[in-house]
Write a protein that holds these residues in place. Structure first.
Motif, PDB file in Angstrom:
ATOM      1  N   GLU A 190     -42.002 -14.057 -10.582  1.00 15.18           N
ATOM      2  CA  GLU A 190     -42.274 -16.263  -9.736  1.00 15.18           C
ATOM      3  C   GLU A 190     -42.405 -16.896 -10.956  1.00 15.18           C
ATOM      4  N   GLY A 191     -42.480 -16.525 -12.213  1.00 11.69           N
ATOM      5  CA  GLY A 191     -42.483 -17.324 -13.167  1.00 11.69           C
ATOM      6  C   GLY A 191     -40.624 -17.562 -13.294  1.00 11.69           C
ATOM      7  N   PHE A 192     -40.157 -16.909 -13.246  1.00 10.73           N
ATOM      8  CA  PHE A 192     -38.822 -17.206 -13.494  1.00 10.73           C
ATOM      9  C   PHE A 192     -37.875 -18.163 -12.238  1.00 10.73           C
ATOM     10  N   LYS A 193     -38.538 -17.680 -11.190  1.00  7.29           N
ATOM     11  CA  LYS A 193     -37.888 -18.778 -10.244  1.00  7.29           C
ATOM     12  C   LYS A 193     -38.295 -19.762 -10.131  1.00  7.29           C
ATOM     13  N   LYS A 194     -39.876 -19.973 -10.928  1.00  6.06           N
ATOM     14  CA  LYS A 194     -40.061 -21.847 -10.669  1.00  6.06           C
ATOM     15  C   LYS A 194     -39.706 -22.259 -11.559  1.00  6.06           C
ATOM     16  N   PHE A 195     -38.931 -21.251 -13.211  1.00  2.49           N
ATOM     17  CA  PHE A 195     -37.598 -22.005 -14.073  1.00  2.49           C
ATOM     18  C   PHE A 195     -36.881 -22.363 -13.677  1.00  2.49           C
ATOM     19  N   LEU A 196     -36.427 -21.448 -12.631  1.00  2.00           N
ATOM     20  CA  LEU A 196     -35.238 -21.891 -12.387  1.00  2.00           C
ATOM     21  C   LEU A 196     -35.386 -22.795 -11.222  1.00  2.00           C
ATOM     22  N   PHE A 197     -36.317 -22.912 -10.039  1.00  2.00           N
ATOM     23  CA  PHE A 197     -35.842 -24.092  -9.571  1.00  2.00           C
ATOM     24  C   PHE A 197     -36.723 -25.593 -10.041  1.00  2.00           C
ATOM     25  N   ARG A 198     -37.560 -25.822 -10.952  1.00  2.00           N
ATOM     26  CA  ARG A 198     -38.088 -26.704 -11.478  1.00  2.00           C
ATOM     27  C   ARG A 198     -37.753 -27.130 -12.852  1.00  2.00           C
ATOM     28  N   THR A 199     -37.435 -26.319 -13.561  1.00  2.00           N
ATOM     29  CA  THR A 199     -36.622 -26.851 -14.912  1.00  2.00           C
ATOM     30  C   THR A 199     -35.289 -26.771 -14.486  1.00  2.00           C
ATOM     31  N   LYS A 200     -34.570 -26.353 -13.917  1.00  2.00           N
ATOM     32  CA  LYS A 200     -33.021 -25.798 -14.371  1.00  2.00           C
ATOM     33  C   LYS A 200     -32.417 -27.517 -12.281  1.00  2.00           C
ATOM     34  N   GLY A 201     -33.355 -27.080 -11.811  1.00  3.43           N
ATOM     35  CA  GLY A 201     -32.886 -27.873 -10.477  1.00  3.43           C
ATOM     36  C   GLY A 201     -31.548 -27.104  -9.635  1.00  3.43           C
ATOM     37  N   HIS A 202     -32.402 -25.767  -9.598  1.00  6.86           N
ATOM     38  CA  HIS A 202     -30.825 -24.721  -8.745  1.00  6.86           C
ATOM     39  C   HIS A 202     -31.840 -24.912  -7.109  1.00  6.86           C
ATOM     40  N   ASN A 203     -30.539 -24.645  -6.374  1.00  7.66           N
ATOM     41  CA  ASN A 203     -30.972 -24.392  -5.024  1.00  7.66           C
ATOM     42  C   ASN A 203     -31.428 -23.220  -4.895  1.00  7.66           C
ATOM     43  N   ARG A 204     -31.671 -22.829  -3.720  1.00  6.96           N
ATOM     44  CA  ARG A 204     -31.800 -21.182  -3.181  1.00  6.96           C
ATOM     45  C   ARG A 204     -31.112 -20.441  -3.047  1.00  6.96           C
ATOM     46  N   ARG A 205     -29.262 -20.798  -2.940  1.00  7.05           N
ATOM     47  CA  ARG A 205     -28.464 -19.638  -2.990  1.00  7.05           C
ATOM     48  C   ARG A 205     -28.457 -19.786  -3.966  1.00  7.05           C
ATOM     49  N   THR A 206     -27.985 -20.319  -4.934  1.00  8.60           N
ATOM     50  CA  THR A 206     -28.245 -20.103  -6.774  1.00  8.60           C
ATOM     51  C   THR A 206     -29.518 -18.896  -6.970  1.00  8.60           C
ATOM     52  N   VAL A 207     -30.284 -19.647  -6.617  1.00 10.24           N
ATOM     53  CA  VAL A 207     -31.686 -18.298  -7.361  1.00 10.24           C
ATOM     54  C   VAL A 207     -31.513 -17.055  -6.577  1.00 10.24           C
ATOM     55  N   HIS A 208     -31.472 -16.893  -5.275  1.00  7.61           N
ATOM     56  CA  HIS A 208     -30.210 -15.681  -5.161  1.00  7.61           C
ATOM     57  C   HIS A 208     -29.801 -15.073  -5.593  1.00  7.61           C
ATOM     58  N   LYS A 209     -28.165 -16.056  -5.862  1.00  2.00           N
ATOM     59  CA  LYS A 209     -27.502 -14.921  -6.659  1.00  2.00           C
ATOM     60  C   LYS A 209     -28.058 -14.251  -8.111  1.00  2.00           C
ATOM     61  N   VAL A 210     -29.157 -15.274  -9.178  1.00  3.97           N
ATOM     62  CA  VAL A 210     -29.666 -15.508  -9.929  1.00  3.97           C
ATOM     63  C   VAL A 210     -30.511 -13.697  -9.584  1.00  3.97           C
ATOM     64  N   MET A 211     -31.154 -13.702  -8.940  1.00  7.98           N
ATOM     65  CA  MET A 211     -32.265 -12.806  -8.363  1.00  7.98           C
ATOM     66  C   MET A 211     -31.731 -11.256  -8.275  1.00  7.98           C
ATOM     67  N   VAL A 212     -30.243 -11.549  -7.309  1.00 10.30           N
ATOM     68  CA  VAL A 212     -29.348 -10.404  -7.224  1.00 10.30           C
ATOM     69  C   VAL A 212     -28.723  -9.662  -8.471  1.00 10.30           C
ATOM     70  N   THR A 213     -28.839 -10.281  -9.314  1.00  8.58           N
ATOM     71  CA  THR A 213     -27.940 -10.225 -11.318  1.00  8.58           C
ATOM     72  C   THR A 213     -29.265  -9.089 -11.221  1.00  8.58           C
ATOM     73  N   LEU A 214     -30.753  -9.860 -11.565  1.00  4.61           N
ATOM     74  CA  LEU A 214     -31.753  -9.588 -12.174  1.00  4.61           C
ATOM     75  C   LEU A 214     -32.178  -7.962 -10.933  1.00  4.61           C
ATOM     76  N   ARG A 215     -31.909  -7.965 -10.125  1.00  2.17           N
ATOM     77  CA  ARG A 215     -31.995  -6.657  -9.292  1.00  2.17           C
ATOM     78  C   ARG A 215     -31.229  -5.167  -9.867  1.00  2.17           C
ATOM     79  N   SER A 216     -29.846  -5.639 -10.334  1.00  6.62           N
ATOM     80  CA  SER A 216     -28.788  -5.032 -10.509  1.00  6.62           C
ATOM     81  C   SER A 216     -29.203  -3.889 -12.521  1.00  6.62           C
ATOM     82  N   ILE A 217     -29.816  -5.262 -12.959  1.00  4.26           N
ATOM     83  CA  ILE A 217     -30.219  -4.958 -14.357  1.00  4.26           C
ATOM     84  C   ILE A 217     -31.435  -4.035 -14.685  1.00  4.26           C
ATOM     85  N   ALA A 218     -32.134  -4.418 -13.527  1.00  5.20           N
ATOM     86  CA  ALA A 218     -32.900  -3.453 -13.225  1.00  5.20           C
ATOM     87  C   ALA A 218     -32.498  -2.448 -13.085  1.00  5.20           C
ATOM     88  N   SER A 219     -31.702  -1.710 -11.854  1.00  7.97           N
ATOM     89  CA  SER A 219     -32.014  -0.926 -11.534  1.00  7.97           C
ATOM     90  C   SER A 219     -31.481  -0.534 -12.484  1.00  7.97           C
TER      91      SER A 219
END
Length: 450
Positions: free
Chosen positions: A184-213
């Motif tokens: 949740e903190g990582f998402k807020k960083f992407l939204f608030r600090t980096k200014g990314h939209n929800r589609r970009t955050v979705h793509k970052v989360m896909v990468t995060l899940r891949s690495i965690a897997s």
């Protein structure tokens, strides 16, 4: 009652190859699954100096060489028995994956007779989650199974993870800390600090899940349904700038003879629309990418797209032929392509569209941490970029009723869902096209009044 067979302890012994020879090889013999396995030690001995009772060489006074031979034989025998026990070869489970060749090969590895091949498994830094992610990225860069564009996205996402870890976690994130609060903190960083939209955050989360897997596969952390629900980001497809058929006609008809730099940018954009390619591909086309057809006309063909390495190709429409001839792509003129950097191209393209469509508008929606349902209206030229050529092409081809499978061959898209993402015709355009089709059907008698 059936009597169980007694399992005897493993015992290794030695035998000579030829008792008639003056110097013969010594072999180690061990019984596995009631079968003899014989392995040559490479050692030699005179049969006259061999004791069948002790199963070793006879050591005479001050014979240090024979004593050293027996010590080596003892080491071989001990290694064979240890291997037998390690592999549990006195049990059905241990024998399930056993074969004699593997046993002898492993014995040679353990004794140093052969060098064990290097473990080809990826050696990744498992000290913490972020370093692990960076190592995954580095290993993937040299992989033959990843495209250059895909790796660039992975690299960008891992760099965002590193920036967040350095900023908020002192640079180190233990695997057990990668939980709902961290994500949740990582998402807020992407939204608030980096200014990314929800589609970009979705793509970052896909990468995060891949690495965690991958980490979970190595028993470094837990990855399951709960983790996937944490590392999920809903998004919606937002309208992106593209030109309608009427708008494209106005861009084509625009007289730019007094502004050569804008004329070359406009023409290159038209080539992008005609070929339905990305900037990275339509900006580097050459005469080799065009072929004349036997029945007249031309086709274009791209062997390997820059981003995905996929093939693409299709017919060259008549309206772009004069532009292609002007720069020597076809027709035999000297090849003089309209080359320009990507950034300058986008700046100049805005000038072109501003002249052709000064009043055209587009609604842009802010789809970041908080969804904007009202949107903000902008002049279309302010938001136009080189990628609008590809979106314009898909919309035009569908408006002309081109089959989706043929459009995919032209664009290089693998799936229909990917192609759908480039069809950004607005509701008004779709309504006009549907109305036209319905009226045509009505006039031809295919629809009847109720």
């Amino acid at each position: 009652m059936k009597r169980q067979r007694r399992q005897r302890a493993a015992k290794a012994r030695f035998e000579l190859k030829d008792y008639q020879s003056a110097n013969t090889l010594i072999s180690l013999v061990i019984s596995i699954d009631r079968k003899r396995v014989k392995w040559s030690t490479g050692e030699k001995v005179n049969p006259n100096n061999w004791s069948k009772k002790t199963n070793r060489a006879i050591v005479r006074a001050r014979d240090t060489q024979t004593q050293a031979l027996n010590e080596r034989l003892n080491r071989y025998a001990a290694a064979a028995v240890t291997l037998f026990n390690d592999w549990e070869l006195n049990t059905p489970a241990g024998l399930a994956n056993y074969n004699a060749a593997k046993f002898k090969q492993e014995l040679e590895y353990r004794l140093g007779f052969a060098e064990r091949p290097e473990d080809k498994t990826e050696k990744l830094d498992t000290s913490d989650f972020v370093r692990f992610a960076e190592d995954v990225r580095n290993h993937r860069k040299d992989s033959t199974g990843i495209k250059r564009g895909t790796w660039k996205v992975l690299n960008n996402h891992v760099n965002l993870l590193r920036e967040f870890a350095d900023l908020r976690h002192g640079g180190t994130v233990a695997f057990k800390e990668v939980d709902e609060i961290f994500i949740e903190g990582f998402k807020k960083f992407l939204f608030r600090t980096k200014g990314h939209n929800r589609r970009t955050v979705h793509k970052v989360m896909v990468t995060l899940r891949s690495i965690a897997s991958r980490a979970a596969d190595r028993d470094l952390m837990t990855y399951g349904r709960r983790f996937r629900s944490w590392a999920k980001q809903d998004f919606r497809k937002m309208p992106q700038p593209a030109l309608t058929r009427a708008e494209l006609d106005r861009v084509i008809a625009l007289d730019l003879s007094d502004a050569p730099r804008l004329e070359r940018v406009r023409d290159l954009f038209l080539i992008g629309v005609a070929t339905a390619q990305r900037w990275s591909d339509y900006s580097i086309l050459t005469p080799k990418n065009f072929r004349q057809l036997p029945g007249g006309g031309y086709r274009y063909f791209i062997q390997s797209q820059q981003k995905t390495s996929k093939e693409a190709g299709g017919p060259v429409m008549d309206w772009v032929v004069p532009t292609l001839e002007k720069y020597g792509y076809i027709g035999g003129r000297e090849f003089n392509p309209p080359k320009i950097s990507g950034q300058r191209f986008n700046d100049y393209l805005k000038e072109v569209v501003k002249q052709a469509l000064p009043d055209a508008k587009i609604t842009v929606y802010n789809d970041r941490e908080k969804v904007d349902h009202k949107g903000t209206e902008f002049l279309k030229w302010e938001k136009i970029t080189s990628h609008a050529a590809r979106r314009t092409a898909v919309g035009l081809l569908r408006s002309m009723k081109a089959p989706d499978d043929q459009i995919q061959k032209m664009t290089g898209h693998t799936t229909l869902s990917e192609l759908d993402g480039y069809d950004v015709r607005d509701a008004e355009t779709l309504a006009l096209e549907l109305g036209r089709d319905l009226n045509d059907a009505w006039n031809k008698g295919k629809l009847r009044a109720v």
